[in-house]
Design a protein around this motif. Structure first.
Motif, PDB file in Angstrom:
ATOM      1  N   PRO A  23       0.822  -1.210   0.000  1.00  0.00           N
ATOM      2  CA  PRO A  23       0.000   0.000   0.000  1.00  0.00           C
ATOM      3  C   PRO A  23       0.858   1.263   0.000  1.00  0.00           C
ATOM      4  O   PRO A  23       2.053   1.238   0.288  1.00  0.00           O
ATOM      5  CB  PRO A  23      -0.812  -0.119   1.288  1.00  0.00           C
ATOM      6  CG  PRO A  23       0.007  -0.995   2.168  1.00  0.00           C
ATOM      7  CD  PRO A  23       0.668  -1.978   1.253  1.00  0.00           C
ATOM      8  N   GLY A  24       0.205   2.371  -0.334  1.00  0.00           N
ATOM      9  CA  GLY A  24       0.870   3.662  -0.332  1.00  0.00           C
ATOM     10  C   GLY A  24       0.993   4.300  -1.695  1.00  0.00           C
ATOM     11  O   GLY A  24       1.670   5.322  -1.853  1.00  0.00           O
ATOM     12  N   VAL A  25       0.322   3.725  -2.705  1.00  0.00           N
ATOM     13  CA  VAL A  25       0.368   4.335  -4.034  1.00  0.00           C
ATOM     14  C   VAL A  25      -0.465   5.615  -4.039  1.00  0.00           C
ATOM     15  O   VAL A  25      -1.331   5.829  -3.183  1.00  0.00           O
ATOM     16  CB  VAL A  25      -0.132   3.355  -5.115  1.00  0.00           C
ATOM     17  CG1 VAL A  25       0.742   2.107  -5.141  1.00  0.00           C
ATOM     18  CG2 VAL A  25      -1.589   2.972  -4.899  1.00  0.00           C
ATOM     19  N   GLY A  26      -0.197   6.463  -5.014  1.00  0.00           N
ATOM     20  CA  GLY A  26      -0.882   7.750  -5.074  1.00  0.00           C
ATOM     21  C   GLY A  26      -2.378   7.627  -5.202  1.00  0.00           C
ATOM     22  O   GLY A  26      -3.137   8.416  -4.624  1.00  0.00           O
ATOM     23  N   MET A  27      -2.833   6.613  -5.953  1.00  0.00           N
ATOM     24  CA  MET A  27      -4.265   6.399  -6.147  1.00  0.00           C
ATOM     25  C   MET A  27      -4.980   6.162  -4.826  1.00  0.00           C
ATOM     26  O   MET A  27      -6.155   6.498  -4.665  1.00  0.00           O
ATOM     27  CB  MET A  27      -4.463   5.210  -7.082  1.00  0.00           C
ATOM     28  CG  MET A  27      -5.895   4.807  -7.348  1.00  0.00           C
ATOM     29  SD  MET A  27      -6.016   3.413  -8.510  1.00  0.00           S
ATOM     30  CE  MET A  27      -5.167   2.118  -7.593  1.00  0.00           C
ATOM     31  N   GLY A  28      -4.263   5.561  -3.850  1.00  0.00           N
ATOM     32  CA  GLY A  28      -4.892   5.213  -2.589  1.00  0.00           C
ATOM     33  C   GLY A  28      -4.858   6.304  -1.536  1.00  0.00           C
ATOM     34  O   GLY A  28      -5.446   6.151  -0.462  1.00  0.00           O
ATOM     35  N   LYS A  29      -4.170   7.433  -1.835  1.00  0.00           N
ATOM     36  CA  LYS A  29      -4.113   8.527  -0.870  1.00  0.00           C
ATOM     37  C   LYS A  29      -5.473   9.216  -0.777  1.00  0.00           C
ATOM     38  O   LYS A  29      -6.282   9.173  -1.697  1.00  0.00           O
ATOM     39  CB  LYS A  29      -3.046   9.543  -1.283  1.00  0.00           C
ATOM     40  CG  LYS A  29      -1.636   8.976  -1.411  1.00  0.00           C
ATOM     41  CD  LYS A  29      -1.076   8.515  -0.100  1.00  0.00           C
ATOM     42  CE  LYS A  29       0.361   8.031  -0.248  1.00  0.00           C
ATOM     43  NZ  LYS A  29       0.897   7.453   0.998  1.00  0.00           N
ATOM     44  N   LYS A  30      -5.704   9.871   0.329  1.00  0.00           N
ATOM     45  CA  LYS A  30      -6.955  10.619   0.515  1.00  0.00           C
ATOM     46  C   LYS A  30      -6.610  12.077   0.848  1.00  0.00           C
ATOM     47  O   LYS A  30      -6.228  12.365   1.981  1.00  0.00           O
ATOM     48  CB  LYS A  30      -7.791   9.978   1.624  1.00  0.00           C
ATOM     49  CG  LYS A  30      -8.181   8.536   1.311  1.00  0.00           C
ATOM     50  CD  LYS A  30      -9.136   7.970   2.325  1.00  0.00           C
ATOM     51  CE  LYS A  30      -9.431   6.513   2.071  1.00  0.00           C
ATOM     52  NZ  LYS A  30      -9.977   6.232   0.748  1.00  0.00           N
ATOM     53  N   PRO A  31      -6.718  12.990  -0.117  1.00  0.00           N
ATOM     54  CA  PRO A  31      -7.116  12.742  -1.514  1.00  0.00           C
ATOM     55  C   PRO A  31      -5.986  12.096  -2.308  1.00  0.00           C
ATOM     56  O   PRO A  31      -4.836  12.108  -1.858  1.00  0.00           O
ATOM     57  CB  PRO A  31      -7.414  14.147  -2.033  1.00  0.00           C
ATOM     58  CG  PRO A  31      -6.479  15.017  -1.267  1.00  0.00           C
ATOM     59  CD  PRO A  31      -6.408  14.411   0.117  1.00  0.00           C
ATOM     60  N   PRO A  32      -6.305  11.556  -3.501  1.00  0.00           N
ATOM     61  CA  PRO A  32      -5.256  10.950  -4.329  1.00  0.00           C
ATOM     62  C   PRO A  32      -4.149  11.958  -4.647  1.00  0.00           C
ATOM     63  O   PRO A  32      -4.392  13.159  -4.734  1.00  0.00           O
ATOM     64  CB  PRO A  32      -6.008  10.539  -5.599  1.00  0.00           C
ATOM     65  CG  PRO A  32      -7.420  10.351  -5.148  1.00  0.00           C
ATOM     66  CD  PRO A  32      -7.642  11.414  -4.113  1.00  0.00           C
ATOM     67  N   GLN A  33      -2.954  11.432  -4.800  1.00  0.00           N
ATOM     68  CA  GLN A  33      -1.789  12.259  -5.111  1.00  0.00           C
ATOM     69  C   GLN A  33      -1.040  11.626  -6.275  1.00  0.00           C
ATOM     70  O   GLN A  33      -0.728  10.428  -6.229  1.00  0.00           O
ATOM     71  CB  GLN A  33      -0.873  12.359  -3.891  1.00  0.00           C
ATOM     72  CG  GLN A  33       0.417  13.128  -4.136  1.00  0.00           C
ATOM     73  CD  GLN A  33       1.293  13.186  -2.907  1.00  0.00           C
ATOM     74  OE1 GLN A  33       0.825  13.004  -1.786  1.00  0.00           O
ATOM     75  NE2 GLN A  33       2.573  13.432  -3.108  1.00  0.00           N
ATOM     76  N   TYR A  34      -0.754  12.420  -7.283  1.00  0.00           N
ATOM     77  CA  TYR A  34      -0.075  11.882  -8.456  1.00  0.00           C
ATOM     78  C   TYR A  34       1.180  12.680  -8.765  1.00  0.00           C
ATOM     79  O   TYR A  34       1.390  13.777  -8.246  1.00  0.00           O
ATOM     80  CB  TYR A  34      -1.036  11.864  -9.652  1.00  0.00           C
ATOM     81  CG  TYR A  34      -2.225  10.962  -9.424  1.00  0.00           C
ATOM     82  CD1 TYR A  34      -2.065   9.577  -9.381  1.00  0.00           C
ATOM     83  CD2 TYR A  34      -3.500  11.487  -9.224  1.00  0.00           C
ATOM     84  CE1 TYR A  34      -3.152   8.741  -9.143  1.00  0.00           C
ATOM     85  CE2 TYR A  34      -4.594  10.650  -8.986  1.00  0.00           C
ATOM     86  CZ  TYR A  34      -4.403   9.278  -8.954  1.00  0.00           C
ATOM     87  OH  TYR A  34      -5.469   8.448  -8.717  1.00  0.00           O
ATOM     88  N   LEU A  35       2.015  12.114  -9.626  1.00  0.00           N
ATOM     89  CA  LEU A  35       3.304  12.715  -9.932  1.00  0.00           C
ATOM     90  C   LEU A  35       3.151  13.892 -10.887  1.00  0.00           C
ATOM     91  O   LEU A  35       2.297  13.907 -11.775  1.00  0.00           O
ATOM     92  CB  LEU A  35       4.232  11.662 -10.543  1.00  0.00           C
ATOM     93  CG  LEU A  35       4.621  10.517  -9.606  1.00  0.00           C
ATOM     94  CD1 LEU A  35       5.364   9.433 -10.382  1.00  0.00           C
ATOM     95  CD2 LEU A  35       5.477  11.040  -8.457  1.00  0.00           C
ATOM     96  N   ARG A  36       4.025  14.865 -10.680  1.00  0.00           N
ATOM     97  CA  ARG A  36       4.092  16.049 -11.537  1.00  0.00           C
ATOM     98  C   ARG A  36       5.549  16.269 -11.944  1.00  0.00           C
ATOM     99  O   ARG A  36       6.481  15.887 -11.216  1.00  0.00           O
ATOM    100  CB  ARG A  36       3.572  17.287 -10.796  1.00  0.00           C
ATOM    101  CG  ARG A  36       2.100  17.186 -10.375  1.00  0.00           C
ATOM    102  CD  ARG A  36       1.181  17.305 -11.582  1.00  0.00           C
ATOM    103  NE  ARG A  36      -0.246  17.243 -11.212  1.00  0.00           N
ATOM    104  CZ  ARG A  36      -0.989  16.151 -11.292  1.00  0.00           C
ATOM    105  NH1 ARG A  36      -0.436  15.009 -11.702  1.00  0.00           N
ATOM    106  NH2 ARG A  36      -2.271  16.175 -10.960  1.00  0.00           N
ATOM    107  N   ALA A  37       5.747  16.920 -13.086  1.00  0.00           N
ATOM    108  CA  ALA A  37       7.104  17.244 -13.523  1.00  0.00           C
ATOM    109  C   ALA A  37       7.818  18.021 -12.422  1.00  0.00           C
ATOM    110  O   ALA A  37       7.247  18.919 -11.802  1.00  0.00           O
ATOM    111  CB  ALA A  37       7.052  18.064 -14.808  1.00  0.00           C
TER     112      ALA A  37
END
Length: 282
Positions: free
Chosen positions: A245-259
């Protein structure tokens, strides 16, 4: 042994990590880290070479993917119960199999490239299993004998491409530079128990994943045996065995990678990776 590949993309040479931590070039002895070199006999021949007699690899040389000639890049989904829970999905009754295009494979420190149109590029630290000898219909008891070694794998994923568009997961898993493997192929004799390895991942220095292969639903031996019932596994094939566990999709709120982000990840005894996140320059 810890074997690696070094040099410019498409022109990598084989190497070995010496006991003093220096990187040594193996190209005078083997053509690459692939094919017959991955067999027990091939690895035994390499083991007889004294790394300290080999040329040093120049400081700053790029590290390539740790194995050559990968015909199949096979991934196992939802293979940690707690990751399945954070994804809102049930633990599967059998391993979930999907393929990642081999064109996604790159070096351990090559950048994560955010594909055009992506808003949900995510990270996944995973244990990679590298097949050493051909196997078909292998039993679980014999499965690990067909493994050459293990590596760190980052199963980078674009979640919108993967789950919000029609079709299978493959297109969300196969973008360029979505498959960092290495830095080392660590031979199986150096991994006493592949089900007892700590693993972690950070983004910009903040811990996102901290788990262990002991919580896999389906262990390495089971996965290799299972896959071999449906397809022949060949030397150089890579199996990425799932993420804690701990992927961005599973965060609350979700968190994704940015440049501009920096991703770092490691598995106990297998080495570490570091990736700058960049926009697709194409």
């Amino acid at each position: 042994m810890k074997l690696f590949r070094h040099g410019d993309l498409g022109h990598e040479k084989p190497g070995i990590l010496a006991a003093d931590g220096s990187l040594r070039d193996l190209s005078g002895h083997v053509a690459d880290i692939g094919g017959d070199v991955l067999s027990d006999a091939g690895l035994a021949a390499v083991a007889k070479i004294d790394p300290m007699t080999l040329p040093l690899v120049a400081a700053g040389t790029r590290m390539g993917a740790c194995v050559a000639g990968t015909g199949k890049f096979i991934c196992i989904g939802l293979n940690y119960a707690d990751h399945a829970a954070e994804s809102g999905l049930a633990v599967p009754p059998e391993p979930v199999i999907f393929m990642k295009a081999t064109s996604a494979i790159c070096g351990p420190n090559d950048p994560i490239i955010i594909p055009r149109g992506s808003e949900k590029t995510d990270w996944e630290v995973e244990l990679g299993v590298i097949i050493g000898t051909k196997c078909k219909y292998v039993t679980e008891a014999d499965a690990l004998a067909h493994v050459a070694g293990y590596c760190v794998s980052n199963d980078v994923s674009e979640r919108a491409f993967q789950t919000e568009r029609a079709g299978q997961w493959t297109k969300g898993k196969s973008c360029d530079n979505f498959g960092q493997i290495g830095p080392y192929l660590v031979t199986r004799d150096e991994v006493a128990d592949p089900q007892a390895l700590a693993m972690w991942l950070t983004v910009n220095g903040k811990e996102m994943q901290n788990g262990s292969t002991k919580t896999m639903v389906y262990g390495v031996a089971h996965v290799v045996a299972y896959l071999s019932q449906f397809m022949t596994l060949h030397p150089g094939d890579v199996i990425s065995t799932g993420t804690p566990p701990g992927v961005g999709m599973g965060k609350k709120p979700p968190q994704y990678l940015r440049a501009g982000d920096v991703v770092e990840l490691s598995i106990e005894g297998l080495g570490a990776q570091r990736q700058d996140v960049i926009a697709d320059p194409a």
